[in-house]
Design a protein around this motif. Structure first.
Motif, short mmCIF file in Angstrom:
data_model
loop_
_atom_site.label_atom_id
_atom_site.label_comp_id
_atom_site.label_asym_id
_atom_site.label_seq_id
_atom_site.Cartn_x
_atom_site.Cartn_y
_atom_site.Cartn_z
N ALA A 23 4.98 -3.85 -9.29
CA ALA A 23 4.52 -2.52 -8.86
C ALA A 23 3.13 -2.60 -8.23
O ALA A 23 2.88 -2.00 -7.18
N GLY A 26 3.24 -4.09 -4.81
CA GLY A 26 3.70 -3.09 -3.84
C GLY A 26 2.60 -2.11 -3.48
O GLY A 26 2.43 -1.74 -2.31
N ILE A 27 1.83 -1.67 -4.47
CA ILE A 27 0.74 -0.72 -4.23
C ILE A 27 -0.30 -1.35 -3.31
O ILE A 27 -0.70 -0.76 -2.30
N SER A 30 0.92 -1.88 0.20
CA SER A 30 0.93 -0.60 0.93
C SER A 30 -0.47 -0.22 1.39
O SER A 30 -0.66 0.25 2.51
N LEU A 43 2.07 6.89 -1.67
CA LEU A 43 2.20 5.64 -2.44
C LEU A 43 3.41 5.69 -3.36
O LEU A 43 4.15 4.72 -3.49
N CYS A 47 6.38 2.95 -2.88
CA CYS A 47 6.58 1.96 -3.94
C CYS A 47 7.76 2.28 -4.85
O CYS A 47 8.12 1.46 -5.71
N LEU A 54 3.01 5.03 -11.43
CA LEU A 54 2.01 4.83 -10.39
C LEU A 54 0.61 5.05 -10.94
O LEU A 54 -0.30 4.26 -10.69
#
Length: 126
Positions: A23, A26-27, A30, A43, A47, A54
Motif C-alpha cells: 500500500a 502504491g501511495i 502515485s 490517492l 491505490c 489509506l
C-alpha cells in the motif's frame, strides 16, 4: 573489516521497510509523479484503499517525514492533500536504485542458471 554488502551481496540493506509495503509503495509511486501532491480521495482511488487503510499508511509515511499532509477547505468542504517531502523523494529514489539492483541480480542469476554446465558435458574450464 569488510562491509556487509561485500559479505552478503543479497542482503539489500537499502530496501527501506517504510516503502517496502504494498500500500505504501502504491501511495509513494502515485505521489512521486505529482509534485504538488494529490487529494486524499484521488490517492484512495489510485491505490484502491479504504479511508482507514489509506489514513494509517499515510500516517506511517508522515511519521517518517516522507509525506506531508495539508488539511484545509475547498469550496467550503474539508480537503486533504498529501505530497512527498524532499526527504521522501530522495529516500524513494535511493529505494528504487536498490530495487533496480535486485532486478539486475535476479536477471543475471536466471541467465547463469540457463547456461550449460561444462561439467555435465564433460568439458572442463581451461
Amino acid at each position: 573489516m569488510a562491509k556487509r554488502s561485500e559479505d552478503a551481496p543479497f542482503a539489500y540493506d537499502g530496501l527501506d521497510r517504510v516503502f517496502h509495503e504494498k500500500a505504501r509503495l502504491g501511495i509513494v509511486t502515485s505521489l512521486v509523479g505529482h509534485p504538488k501532491g494529490l487529494a486524499f480521495s484521488d490517492l484512495k482511488q489510485l491505490c484502491g484503499l479504504t479511508d482507514g487503510n489509506l489514513s494509517r499508511h499515510i500516517q506511517v509515511l508522515q511519521d517518517a517525514g516522507l509525506v506531508a499532509v495539508h488539511k484545509g477547505y475547498e469550496r467550503n468542504r474539508p480537503h486533504t492533500r498529501c505530497e512527498l517531502t524532499d526527504l521522501g523523494r530522495k529516500r524513494f529514489a535511493d529505494y528504487l536504485a536498490v530495487l533496480e539492483q535486485v532486478v539486475r541480480n535476479a536477471a543475471d542469476a536466471a541467465e547463469r542458471s540457463n547456461e550449460p554446465d561444462p561439467g555435465k558435458l564433460g568439458l572442463k574450464p581451461v
